[in-house]
Write a protein that holds these residues in place. Structure first.
Motif, PDB file in Angstrom:
ATOM      1  N   GLY A 119      17.869  -1.922   2.990  1.00  0.00           N
ATOM      2  CA  GLY A 119      16.961  -2.900   2.376  1.00  0.00           C
ATOM      3  C   GLY A 119      16.362  -3.881   3.357  1.00  0.00           C
ATOM      4  N   GLY A 184       7.857 -11.836  -4.076  1.00  0.00           N
ATOM      5  CA  GLY A 184       8.820 -10.742  -3.915  1.00  0.00           C
ATOM      6  C   GLY A 184       8.834  -9.902  -5.178  1.00  0.00           C
ATOM      7  N   HIS A 185       9.307  -8.661  -5.037  1.00  0.00           N
ATOM      8  CA  HIS A 185       9.302  -7.756  -6.182  1.00  0.00           C
ATOM      9  C   HIS A 185      10.186  -8.273  -7.317  1.00  0.00           C
ATOM     10  CE1 HIS A 185       9.289  -4.062  -8.464  1.00  0.00           C
ATOM     11  NE2 HIS A 185      10.607  -4.023  -8.394  1.00  0.00           N
ATOM     12  N   ARG A 186      11.302  -8.906  -6.920  1.00  0.00           N
ATOM     13  CA  ARG A 186      12.198  -9.418  -7.964  1.00  0.00           C
ATOM     14  C   ARG A 186      11.507 -10.490  -8.803  1.00  0.00           C
ATOM     15  NH1 ARG A 186      17.784 -11.326  -6.038  1.00  0.00           N
ATOM     16  NH2 ARG A 186      16.589 -11.588  -4.144  1.00  0.00           N
ATOM     17  N   THR A 248      10.461   4.396  -8.801  1.00  0.00           N
ATOM     18  CA  THR A 248      10.208   4.334  -7.360  1.00  0.00           C
ATOM     19  C   THR A 248       9.705   5.717  -6.919  1.00  0.00           C
ATOM     20  OG1 THR A 248      12.580   4.774  -7.037  1.00  0.00           O
ATOM     21  CG2 THR A 248      11.873   2.498  -6.790  1.00  0.00           C
ATOM     22  N   TYR A 253      14.942   5.090  -5.050  1.00  0.00           N
ATOM     23  CA  TYR A 253      16.034   4.305  -4.499  1.00  0.00           C
ATOM     24  C   TYR A 253      17.250   4.421  -5.388  1.00  0.00           C
ATOM     25  CZ  TYR A 253      18.596   1.026  -1.793  1.00  0.00           C
ATOM     26  OH  TYR A 253      19.553   0.497  -0.953  1.00  0.00           O
ATOM     27  N   ASP A 281       7.397   0.652  -8.392  1.00  0.00           N
ATOM     28  CA  ASP A 281       7.978  -0.159  -7.316  1.00  0.00           C
ATOM     29  C   ASP A 281       7.768   0.603  -6.002  1.00  0.00           C
ATOM     30  OD1 ASP A 281       9.538  -1.531  -5.532  1.00  0.00           O
ATOM     31  OD2 ASP A 281      11.439  -1.237  -6.595  1.00  0.00           O
ATOM     32  N   TYR A 283       8.268  -0.006  -2.846  1.00  0.00           N
ATOM     33  CA  TYR A 283       8.906  -0.934  -1.896  1.00  0.00           C
ATOM     34  C   TYR A 283       8.816  -0.503  -0.440  1.00  0.00           C
ATOM     35  CZ  TYR A 283      12.684   2.443  -1.941  1.00  0.00           C
ATOM     36  OH  TYR A 283      13.393   3.603  -1.814  1.00  0.00           O
ATOM     37  N   SER A 312       8.590  -7.325   2.052  1.00  0.00           N
ATOM     38  CA  SER A 312      10.015  -7.410   2.397  1.00  0.00           C
ATOM     39  C   SER A 312      10.459  -6.325   3.359  1.00  0.00           C
ATOM     40  CB  SER A 312      10.874  -7.335   1.137  1.00  0.00           C
ATOM     41  OG  SER A 312      10.762  -8.535   0.434  1.00  0.00           O
ATOM     42  N   LYS A 313       9.802  -5.159   3.327  1.00  0.00           N
ATOM     43  CA  LYS A 313      10.185  -4.074   4.247  1.00  0.00           C
ATOM     44  C   LYS A 313       9.257  -4.016   5.452  1.00  0.00           C
ATOM     45  CE  LYS A 313      12.905  -2.896   1.003  1.00  0.00           C
ATOM     46  NZ  LYS A 313      13.962  -3.850   0.897  1.00  0.00           N
TER      47      LYS A 313
HETATM   48  C1  LIG Z   1      14.206  -0.481  -4.525  1.00  0.00           C
HETATM   49  C2  LIG Z   1      13.669  -1.776  -4.023  1.00  0.00           C
HETATM   50  N1  LIG Z   1      12.620  -2.315  -4.614  1.00  0.00           N
HETATM   51  C3  LIG Z   1      12.082  -3.486  -4.207  1.00  0.00           C
HETATM   52  C4  LIG Z   1      12.625  -4.174  -3.159  1.00  0.00           C
HETATM   53  C5  LIG Z   1      11.955  -5.420  -2.665  1.00  0.00           C
HETATM   54  O1  LIG Z   1      12.343  -6.510  -3.312  1.00  0.00           O
HETATM   55  P1  LIG Z   1      11.789  -7.946  -2.852  1.00  0.00           P
HETATM   56  O2  LIG Z   1      10.300  -7.843  -2.677  1.00  0.00           O
HETATM   57  O3  LIG Z   1      12.200  -8.827  -3.979  1.00  0.00           O
HETATM   58  O4  LIG Z   1      12.476  -8.272  -1.556  1.00  0.00           O
HETATM   59  C6  LIG Z   1      13.752  -3.684  -2.546  1.00  0.00           C
HETATM   60  C7  LIG Z   1      14.391  -4.444  -1.471  1.00  0.00           C
HETATM   61  O5  LIG Z   1      15.554  -4.290  -1.114  1.00  0.00           O
HETATM   62  C8  LIG Z   1      14.271  -2.432  -2.951  1.00  0.00           C
HETATM   63  O6  LIG Z   1      15.322  -1.888  -2.320  1.00  0.00           O
END
Ligand SMILES: Cc1ncc(COP(=O)(O)O)c(C=O)c1O
Length: 472
Positions: A119, A184-186, A248, A253, A281, A283, A312-313
């Motif tokens: 991650g 962020g995605h969350r 995904t 994931y 998603d 990601y 984030s990545k």
């Molecule tokens: C499956 C997946 N989706 C989304 C994200 C990104 O989340 P965020 O943008 O909140 O960091 C991650 C990050 O670890 C992830 O593993």
């Protein structure tokens, strides 16, 4: 720390006032331990400079060879960055991992030395120079009026730059009006859960397995979360029931499959007839190594799919910048919730990212990281194939992303035992079985994040991993 006067000394080279506790004698091992301790406790922060070998030897009254050997040892461990002709610097964060900003991820924090947690990108590769240049430009060119309360869906300049970038690199049908900038995605998932709840949804479907801390988000917003099985082609479309489903498709994931074209079409067709939203998603969609990335699912059904992307990545989770591309039917409701909540990422961060996208330096950075992660993945997979452990471990999924999932041979050591071995060798990875909601479906394995170590620590991290994987 400071109690034992006879075994502590201060060194003031280069203006650095470094207090070292030396357990006993002038040996390089004792000196290395004293510096390690200073790094561990945070007294020597990341990137701080150390004296040269000559200066430190003079300060401590030990031979220069003693200091050189101590520095070499710390460099091999990944604690120090030692390069010919430059002052040594502290390379890694103290492995205590208690940054308050990372609290939601505490379960993933570690005291282990070799960070192979999935991650995380290589944070030491963050493009500081390009970011600083883009930020300077944003600071110079932004009108004072733009620093007022902004558009609740994000700055128009970033949304315009994202629409161009996403169309070009991921084939997403995007216009600035349909894009919402999130933290962020969350965060995006929390906003969507609120919107879906207000539109009458009571549940949401997720792939099973998935990332546990993500599927908990809609649950906290009052939606019931249902798991839908996945196989080598992606989600089992026939098992989807809810008014929305999170997938995904580029890189499932944690198992790592790409959703097949057949399943993509079936998922979109069912969503249209059953009036369901699909949340894509994406990601790590930028990181496909064996061939050109498969485009986003969103382009098959832009009025059904909510596309979610993140920095984030590609850059760093700490930036807290991501985006949604919305179907027309959700734009009004999302805008209304965003206005009510009043949350938008800081304007200069948005404008800096817009500048990075416009100037091409974001693309350049992604390309560099892609090449680096591709090499890392190859090295791990070849090391596993060549090792004695090959009968127990099966790399799963496609060559993509920032993580490698290894399934464990049911005849071999259990996941718990493997995780114990990892901890004994100070290697931080995640177990696979925790990712299932349905306990009966759980499979044993390890999820390894090969992007996480800084470049200089990757070799040692890989060595530590292979030692931990070898039967003892
Ligand atoms: C499956 C997946 N989706 C989304 C994200 C990104 O989340 P965020 O943008 O909140 O960091 C991650 C990050 O670890 C992830 O593993």
């Amino acid at each position: 720390m400071h109690g034992n006067e006879s075994s502590s000394q201060s060194t003031r080279s280069l203006g650095l006032d470094l207090h070292l506790d030396r357990p006993s004698g002038p040996s390089s091992r004792a000196l290395a331990e004293a510096i390690r301790e200073a790094v561990r406790t945070g007294r020597l922060p990341v990137h701080s400079r150390l004296p040269s070998t000559r200066e430190l030897a003079a300060d401590l009254g030990v031979s220069r060879g003693t200091v050189t050997r101590a520095y070499d040892q710390l460099s091999a461990e990944g604690h120090l960055l030692v390069r010919q002709g430059t002052v040594p610097r502290v390379a890694t964060a103290p492995p205590t991992g208690t940054s308050p900003t990372a609290l939601p991820l505490t379960r993933r924090q570690t005291r282990l030395r070799w960070d192979l947690l999935p991650g995380k990108p290589d944070l030491s590769a963050f493009p500081r120079t390009a970011w600083a240049r883009a930020q300077q430009r944003a600071l110079r060119t932004t009108d004072a009026a733009e620093l007022d309360y902004g558009d609740p869906c994000g700055h128009p300049a970033l949304r315009t730059a994202l629409a161009e970038y996403l169309g070009r690199t991921r084939g997403v049908h995007a216009t600035a009006e349909r894009i919402v900038v999130c933290e962020g995605h969350r965060h995006a998932l929390a906003v969507l859960s609120t919107v879906l709840g207000e539109l009458g949804a009571e549940s949401i479907d997720f792939e099973d397995p998935c990332l546990p801390h993500l599927c908990e988000v809609p649950g906290r917003g009052g939606l019931r979360v249902r798991g839908v099985p996945v196989d080598g082609e992606g989600l089992d479309v026939t098992a989807v029931r809810g008014p929305a489903v999170v997938v995904t498709p580029a890189h499932q994931y944690p198992l790592g499959a790409t959703m097949s074209q057949r399943r993509r079409e079936a998922l979109c067709a069912a969503a249209a007839t059953e009036q369901r939203w699909i949340v894509e998603d994406d990601y790590d969609g930028e990181f496909r190594f064996d061939r050109e990335p498969v485009g986003a699912l969103q382009r098959l059904a832009p009025d059904q799919v909510v596309y979610s992307g993140t920095t984030s990545k590609t850059l760093a989770p700490g930036l807290g910048l991501s985006w949604l591309v919305l179907p027309r039917g959700l734009v009004g409701a999302v805008r209304e919730v965003r206005t009510r909540l009043g949350l938008v990422p800081p304007v200069f961060e948005q404008l800096t990212l817009a500048e990075m996208l416009r100037s091409g330096s974001y693309d350049q950075h992604v390309r560099r990281c892609r090449a680096s992660y591709r090499r890392r993945r190859l090295r791990i997979v070849s090391a596993i194939r060549e090792s004695r452990t090959r009968h127990e471990l099966y790399p799963a999924g496609i060559a993509a992303g920032l993580h490698l999932t290894l399934r464990l041979d049911p005849e071999g050591p259990s996941e718990e035992r493997m995780l114990r071995r990892m901890r004994r060798h100070s290697v931080a990875v995640e177990g696979l079985s925790d990712h299932w909601m349905n306990e009966r479906e759980r499979q044993a394995g390890l999820v390894i994040g090969y992007a996480a170590p800084p470049g200089h620590a990757f070799d040692n991290s890989l060595r530590a991993l292979m030692r931990a994987l070898s039967p003892s």
